[in-house]
Design a protein around this motif. Structure first.
Motif, short mmCIF file in Angstrom:
data_model
loop_
_atom_site.label_atom_id
_atom_site.label_comp_id
_atom_site.label_asym_id
_atom_site.label_seq_id
_atom_site.Cartn_x
_atom_site.Cartn_y
_atom_site.Cartn_z
N GLN A 116 -46.86 -124.74 10.99
CA GLN A 116 -46.30 -124.24 9.74
C GLN A 116 -47.23 -124.47 8.57
O GLN A 116 -47.12 -123.81 7.54
N SER A 117 -48.18 -125.38 8.70
CA SER A 117 -49.09 -125.69 7.60
C SER A 117 -50.34 -124.83 7.61
O SER A 117 -51.08 -124.82 6.64
N VAL A 118 -50.60 -124.10 8.70
CA VAL A 118 -51.85 -123.36 8.84
C VAL A 118 -51.74 -122.01 8.14
O VAL A 118 -50.75 -121.29 8.31
N ARG A 119 -52.77 -121.66 7.39
CA ARG A 119 -52.85 -120.38 6.72
C ARG A 119 -54.08 -119.62 7.25
O ARG A 119 -55.07 -120.24 7.61
N VAL A 120 -53.99 -118.32 7.25
CA VAL A 120 -55.06 -117.49 7.77
C VAL A 120 -55.80 -116.84 6.60
O VAL A 120 -55.18 -116.27 5.70
N ASN A 121 -57.12 -116.92 6.62
CA ASN A 121 -57.95 -116.30 5.59
C ASN A 121 -58.10 -114.82 5.91
O ASN A 121 -58.80 -114.45 6.86
N ALA A 122 -57.44 -113.96 5.13
CA ALA A 122 -57.46 -112.52 5.40
C ALA A 122 -58.84 -111.93 5.15
O ALA A 122 -59.15 -110.84 5.65
N GLY A 123 -59.70 -112.60 4.39
CA GLY A 123 -61.02 -112.08 4.09
C GLY A 123 -62.10 -112.52 5.07
O GLY A 123 -63.27 -112.18 4.88
N TRP A 124 -61.71 -113.26 6.11
CA TRP A 124 -62.71 -113.74 7.07
C TRP A 124 -63.22 -112.60 7.93
O TRP A 124 -62.46 -111.71 8.32
N LYS A 125 -64.53 -112.62 8.23
CA LYS A 125 -65.15 -111.64 9.11
C LYS A 125 -65.96 -112.35 10.17
O LYS A 125 -66.48 -113.45 9.95
N GLU A 126 -66.11 -111.71 11.30
CA GLU A 126 -66.86 -112.27 12.42
C GLU A 126 -68.29 -112.57 11.99
O GLU A 126 -69.00 -111.72 11.44
N GLY A 127 -68.74 -113.81 12.24
CA GLY A 127 -70.10 -114.21 11.92
C GLY A 127 -70.32 -114.69 10.50
O GLY A 127 -71.43 -115.08 10.15
N SER A 128 -69.27 -114.64 9.65
CA SER A 128 -69.44 -115.09 8.27
C SER A 128 -69.34 -116.60 8.17
O SER A 128 -68.84 -117.27 9.07
N ASP A 129 -69.83 -117.15 7.06
CA ASP A 129 -69.78 -118.60 6.83
C ASP A 129 -68.48 -119.04 6.18
O ASP A 129 -68.28 -120.25 5.96
N ALA A 130 -67.60 -118.10 5.86
CA ALA A 130 -66.34 -118.45 5.21
C ALA A 130 -65.41 -119.12 6.21
O ALA A 130 -65.51 -118.92 7.42
N PHE A 131 -64.51 -119.93 5.67
CA PHE A 131 -63.53 -120.57 6.53
C PHE A 131 -62.54 -119.52 7.03
O PHE A 131 -62.23 -118.55 6.35
N ARG A 132 -62.02 -119.73 8.25
CA ARG A 132 -61.07 -118.78 8.82
C ARG A 132 -59.63 -119.25 8.66
O ARG A 132 -58.73 -118.43 8.51
N TYR A 133 -59.43 -120.56 8.71
CA TYR A 133 -58.09 -121.12 8.57
C TYR A 133 -58.12 -122.22 7.51
O TYR A 133 -59.17 -122.80 7.21
N SER A 134 -56.97 -122.52 6.97
CA SER A 134 -56.83 -123.63 6.04
C SER A 134 -55.46 -124.25 6.25
O SER A 134 -54.59 -123.68 6.91
#
Length: 209
Positions: A116-134
């Motif tokens: 319930q605490s996990v959020r999904v980063n809608a702007g994440w792309k394959e191979g990017s350095d951005a975080f995917r979950y928070s």
């Protein structure tokens, strides 16, 4: 994107009927025997027989088996899997953190995370350095106004889904469906009760000729 899930669903799974139904699913799964083996040949080599592992492959099989028997220094396989199944059946997701291990032969440490605490980063792309979950750590780990205090890259969190769909990045848990059904039934019953109790029967007044 936080999943719009009522906190009451977690409490709903603690009442006896829901808990009995969840245990009827979880307990047989936890008791299933398992082994780590080489993947069987696929494609053009599917006709080949299963190959025996060499010395290096056997060592890796033993290391992974040890990792699953003791995912971290505090949990056993049964405890780890029960936590994942609990959230998988409740919220449709069974996330766990993956941490590299250099203290012994286990390649990784595995830690369950509250779904319930996990959020999904809608702007994440394959191979990017951005975080995917928070992870938003608030009351019951479900408050939408709390900041993303912990961020996970794609190789730091495994997010299993139950009933995955292409209309949402989240799964759908059995408890969510049951909660919605029971909530609708109770709401309809309450509405019918109020209508029946406030209803005025038809009557007429005789005024004579």
């Amino acid at each position: 994107l936080p999943k719009q899930t009522p906190v009451n669903i977690r409490r709903f799974t603690e009442i006896p009927p829901a808990r009995r139904a969840m245990c009827a699913i979880m307990d047989p799964v936890i008791d299933l025997p398992w082994t780590i083996e080489l993947r069987k040949p696929i494609g053009n080599k599917a006709h080949l027989t299963q190959l025996e592992p060499n010395a290096e492959e056997q060592r890796r099989i033993e290391d992974v088996s040890t990792m699953l028997i003791a995912p971290n220094n505090d949990m056993s396989w049964r405890t780890f899997v029960r936590m994942l199944l609990e959230d998988l059946l409740t919220f449709g997701a069974g996330p766990f953190e993956v941490q590299e291990n250099a203290s012994d032969e286990r390649p990784f440490f595995l830690w369950p995370v509250d779904a319930q605490s996990v959020r999904v980063n809608a702007g994440w792309k394959e191979g990017s350095d951005a975080f995917r979950y928070s992870q938003g750590r608030g009351y019951y780990y479900g408050s939408l106004g709390t900041p993303d205090l912990i961020k996970f890259h794609d190789d730091e969190l495994c997010y299993m889904k139950l009933n995955p769909r292409d209309s949402t990045p989240f799964g759908l848990g059995y408890a969510e469906v049951a909660f919605s059904t029971v909530n609708a039934f109770v709401g309809a019953f309450d509405y019918a009760e109020r209508r029946a109790s406030n209803n005025t029967p038809n009557f007429g007044i005789f005024l004579g000729e």
